[in-house]
Design an enzyme around this catalytic site. Structure first.
Site, PDB file in Angstrom:
ATOM      1  CG  HIS A   1      -4.251  -3.072   2.645  1.00  0.00           C
ATOM      2  ND1 HIS A   1      -3.172  -2.948   3.494  1.00  0.00           N
ATOM      3  CD2 HIS A   1      -4.605  -1.815   2.296  1.00  0.00           C
ATOM      4  CE1 HIS A   1      -2.891  -1.665   3.678  1.00  0.00           C
ATOM      5  NE2 HIS A   1      -3.743  -0.964   2.954  1.00  0.00           N
TER       6      HIS A   1
ATOM      7  CD  GLU B   1      -2.151  -6.253   4.503  1.00  0.00           C
ATOM      8  OE1 GLU B   1      -2.215  -5.084   4.904  1.00  0.00           O
ATOM      9  OE2 GLU B   1      -2.011  -6.559   3.287  1.00  0.00           O
TER      10      GLU B   1
ATOM     11  CB  CYS C   1      -0.988  -0.021   1.154  1.00  0.00           C
ATOM     12  SG  CYS C   1      -2.362   1.144   0.884  1.00  0.00           S
TER      13      CYS C   1
END
Length: 305
Positions: free
Chosen positions: A235, A237, A142
């Site tokens: 993202h 994750e 990011c």
């Protein structure tokens, strides 16, 4: 095989409830193999949440991994107890003589600031430069992806009229790369950002390859140096409820943030999110560890360079 992480890290209890095998340092001393060394520079405001999200993904491998958390000396986080930082994180100055098989640099809530205005820009760019000689492969996530592209390659960021917010479909542009082994033709990734990098700017640098892209959210994953650097603009994750928490936090407070797209069931927040990115996120991190960290790093870690 388990992950080896610091004793008493809060993520341990949370991940054990998910039946994820983690090993604290005390138990790991009995192992007679060299674990892979992964260092995480966690710039996100909610450190414990990000720790748990990343460790969850890194656990999906048969390799033993030794996790180290790095922090900046030039910045004191406001949303994480200082006791937690002192117990589990080490300053860059302490770690800079070490070498690591892999590194993850997270996003940060400073994307609307000019890079040079960020109070820790000088230190974080020292780390960007250091990683090239001390780490086999680095994931920039990011804001870190935008910052890394700017610092290493001069790629500018551009402010968006409204937040890029939701789950976006990406297509793989180079499906034969090992990082995409097992991927479908399309995959989904969460995005939560107010700025972007553009294909036209990236294409000016021959060293950069856009390896995954979205028609709606733009370049998703950019690769450089044969996989020694990956820049991920979203993202992968994120936990299932992260965008929901961000939406409710900003509801009524910002005019440039709308309902996260492709996220809630029938676009109704009360029905909760539909998770469409978890399988490919696990596959991406597993491929990164196997093909770009484990198979590329020298057994003698001091030979990284």
């Amino acid at each position: 095989m388990p992950l080896r992480i610091p004793d008493r890290l809060p993520a341990i209890d949370a991940l054990k409830k998910e039946n994820i095998f983690v090993m604290d340092n005390s138990r790991a001393h009995a192992q007679d193999i060299r674990p892979l060394r992964i260092v995480i520079l966690n710039l996100m405001p909610l450190k414990i949440t990000t720790e748990t999200d990343l460790i969850r993904l890194l656990s999906n491998t048969p390799l033993q991994i030794d996790i180290t958390f790095m922090k900046l000396k030039s910045h004191t986080p406001k949303n994480t107890p200082i006791e937690h930082m002192m117990m589990f994180y080490k300053d860059f100055d302490v770690l800079e003589r070490m070498k690591f098989d892999g590194m993850i640099i997270t996003g940060a809530p400073v994307e609307l600031m000019e890079y040079e205005e960020v109070n820790y820009w000088e230190e974080v760019t020292r780390i960007f430069s250091w990683a090239r000689s001390h780490v086999t492969s680095t994931l920039y996530v990011c804001w870190a992806a935008q910052a890394g592209l700017y610092y290493h390659y001069g790629v500018p960021k551009h402010k968006l009229p409204e937040k890029m917010f939701g789950i976006f479909r990406h297509h793989v542009t180079e499906p034969l790369l090992p990082i995409f082994r097992g991927f479908d033709d399309f995959f989904y990734m969460p995005h939560s950002r107010h700025t972007e990098v553009r294909r036209s700017d990236i294409e000016k640098r021959a060293e950069l390859d856009i390896v995954a892209e979205s028609a709606d959210s733009g370049p998703g994953i950019v690769m450089a140096r044969g996989g020694r650097e990956f820049f991920i603009t979203g993202h992968m994750e994120y936990a299932p409820d992260t965008l929901d928490k961000e939406y409710r936090r900003d509801l009524g407070k910002r005019s440039d943030v709308g309902l996260p797209v492709n996220y809630y069931r029938d676009d109704k927040p009360e029905l909760g999110p539909v998770v469409t990115w978890r399988a490919h996120a696990n596959l991406f991190f597993n491929n990164w560890i196997n093909y770009y960290v484990y198979q590329e790093t020298p057994y003698d870690i001091d030979k990284i360079g």
